[in-house]
Design an enzyme around this catalytic site. Sequence first.
Site, short mmCIF file in Angstrom:
data_model
loop_
_atom_site.label_atom_id
_atom_site.label_comp_id
_atom_site.label_asym_id
_atom_site.label_seq_id
_atom_site.Cartn_x
_atom_site.Cartn_y
_atom_site.Cartn_z
N TRP A 138 1.06 -1.11 0.19
CA TRP A 138 0.09 0.02 -0.04
C TRP A 138 0.73 1.29 -0.04
CZ3 TRP A 138 -4.59 -0.99 4.03
CH2 TRP A 138 -5.34 -1.73 3.36
N LYS A 139 2.21 1.07 0.07
CA LYS A 139 3.07 2.21 0.21
C LYS A 139 2.40 3.35 1.21
CE LYS A 139 4.79 1.02 -4.33
NZ LYS A 139 5.21 1.36 -5.57
N HIS A 151 13.04 -2.18 -1.03
CA HIS A 151 12.01 -1.82 -1.88
C HIS A 151 12.83 -0.67 -2.65
CE1 HIS A 151 8.94 0.13 -4.37
NE2 HIS A 151 8.28 -0.97 -4.21
N GLU A 184 11.61 -6.38 -9.43
CA GLU A 184 10.79 -5.48 -9.84
C GLU A 184 11.59 -4.53 -10.82
OE1 GLU A 184 7.32 -4.36 -7.00
OE2 GLU A 184 9.01 -3.47 -6.19
N SER A 239 3.64 -2.51 -11.88
CA SER A 239 2.57 -2.09 -12.83
C SER A 239 1.59 -3.26 -13.17
CB SER A 239 2.88 -1.48 -14.25
OG SER A 239 3.38 -0.32 -13.95
N GLY A 267 1.64 -2.79 -6.39
CA GLY A 267 1.41 -1.41 -5.63
C GLY A 267 0.13 -0.88 -5.96
N GLY A 268 0.00 0.14 -6.90
CA GLY A 268 -1.12 0.92 -7.25
C GLY A 268 -2.51 -0.03 -7.43
#
Length: 235
Positions: free
Chosen positions: A8-9, A86, A155, A198, A218-219
């Site tokens: 979720w950053k 990360h 990543e 992504s 992520g997003g």
Amino acid sequence: MKIIIANWKLHPKTVKEVRVLAAALNKARSANKVVICPPAIFLSVMKTKFNLGSQDIFWQDTGTFTGQISAPMLKQFKVKYAIIGHSERRNLGETDHEVNLKVKAAIAAKINPVLCVGYGLTIEMQDEEVMSHLQEQLSLDLAGIDPKKVIVAYEPVWAISGGDPHKTKKVATPEHAERVAMFIRIKFKVAKVLYGGSSNAENAAGFLSREIDGLLVGGASLDAKEFSKMISIKY
Ligand code: PGA
């Protein structure tokens, strides 16, 4: 069964939003092992049926280390996984040595380390260049560590989205991600290799139908509908 990890950053902003998102995700039917990594300050309010993870971990248990959060602290909130190294942290100055210490601390505390590699790569890099970069990075990050206890997330930094799963422009090809995953698995004998960058509901199957053990998301993990779709598929 694949493993799908939500990073979720620095989202969401409020406890209320955390509760809404966690509740929406709890309605999803999952066919995979799912881990959710909220900002550390929200771990205590997470009501989730999934596994919990942290976005970082410090290598000392306690002491004069302002702002750090240690493995014993995380364990109190049932944290079972820790994202380590990360690229967004490495960009702020985290070194391979620090990453190495963090992976060791996680293993010592029986928290599964999710070691992120891929820093500094550009889209132009050929497989061979990527692999020689990863060879160096993983040798440092895994020095003195039993690789079977480590999950690696590959990543490519250029593929990490700006946060909106629907505006994704660049994503690695599943073929490239698979070749790199096989390289990491064979060379370093780690437990699992995930892909991150992504990924979303549309492209997830492309990666997970291959020799890739899961995704670091992520997003797309902030969109309950999107993430629910990703975790519901049996790959
Ligand atoms: P993204 O992020 O899915 O938004 O590209 C992945 C990550 O940074 O772990």
